[in-house]
Design a protein around this motif. Structure first.
Motif, short mmCIF file in Angstrom:
data_model
loop_
_atom_site.label_atom_id
_atom_site.label_comp_id
_atom_site.label_asym_id
_atom_site.label_seq_id
_atom_site.Cartn_x
_atom_site.Cartn_y
_atom_site.Cartn_z
N UNK A 18 0.81 -1.22 0.00
CA UNK A 18 0.00 0.00 0.00
C UNK A 18 0.85 1.27 0.00
N UNK A 19 2.12 1.20 0.38
CA UNK A 19 2.98 2.38 0.35
C UNK A 19 3.25 2.84 -1.08
N UNK A 20 3.15 1.92 -2.03
CA UNK A 20 3.39 2.27 -3.44
C UNK A 20 2.32 3.22 -3.98
N UNK A 21 1.13 3.18 -3.42
CA UNK A 21 0.03 4.00 -3.94
C UNK A 21 0.38 5.48 -3.88
N UNK A 22 0.95 5.94 -2.79
CA UNK A 22 1.30 7.35 -2.66
C UNK A 22 2.36 7.77 -3.65
N UNK A 23 3.35 6.92 -3.83
CA UNK A 23 4.44 7.23 -4.76
C UNK A 23 3.92 7.28 -6.19
N UNK A 24 3.11 6.33 -6.56
CA UNK A 24 2.57 6.29 -7.92
C UNK A 24 1.65 7.48 -8.16
N UNK A 25 0.83 7.81 -7.18
CA UNK A 25 -0.09 8.96 -7.31
C UNK A 25 0.70 10.25 -7.48
N UNK A 26 1.73 10.45 -6.67
CA UNK A 26 2.54 11.66 -6.76
C UNK A 26 3.25 11.74 -8.11
N UNK A 27 3.77 10.61 -8.60
CA UNK A 27 4.46 10.59 -9.88
C UNK A 27 3.50 10.94 -11.01
N UNK A 28 2.31 10.35 -11.02
CA UNK A 28 1.34 10.63 -12.07
C UNK A 28 0.92 12.09 -12.07
N UNK A 29 0.72 12.65 -10.88
CA UNK A 29 0.31 14.05 -10.78
C UNK A 29 1.40 14.98 -11.31
N UNK A 30 2.63 14.73 -10.92
CA UNK A 30 3.74 15.57 -11.37
C UNK A 30 3.96 15.43 -12.87
N UNK A 31 3.88 14.20 -13.39
CA UNK A 31 4.07 13.97 -14.82
C UNK A 31 2.99 14.69 -15.62
N UNK A 32 1.74 14.54 -15.20
CA UNK A 32 0.64 15.19 -15.92
C UNK A 32 0.77 16.70 -15.89
N UNK A 33 1.14 17.24 -14.74
CA UNK A 33 1.31 18.69 -14.62
C UNK A 33 2.41 19.18 -15.56
N UNK A 34 3.55 18.48 -15.58
CA UNK A 34 4.66 18.88 -16.45
C UNK A 34 4.29 18.75 -17.93
N UNK A 35 3.59 17.68 -18.28
CA UNK A 35 3.20 17.48 -19.68
C UNK A 35 2.26 18.59 -20.15
N UNK A 36 1.29 18.93 -19.32
CA UNK A 36 0.35 19.99 -19.70
C UNK A 36 1.00 21.36 -19.69
#
Length: 67
Positions: A18-36
């Protein structure tokens, strides 16, 4: 020694790690923000670029640079 193999049902990684969920969520949010953000900068800097053309030219190399 003896080795035991236990098969787990699919999609149980989030339950077991379950600790992976936070890391994956943060990575997706940062990636999407940078891409946009890169998209907005490209559209603002060049009048000839369309949204479709930008995503058509978005390659794996672009993705890795974003990461």
């Amino acid at each position: 020694g003896e080795v035991y193999v236990e098969f787990l049902p699919p999609n149980t990684t989030s339950l077991i790690q379950c600790m992976d969920q936070g890391v994956i969520h943060a990575f997706k949010a940062l990636y999407t923000r940078n891409a946009l953000q890169n998209l907005v900068e490209a559209l603002d800097s060049d009048e000839g670029v369309s949204l479709k053309a930008y995503w058509h030219d978005y390659t794996l190399a672009s993705c890795l640079l974003n990461i």
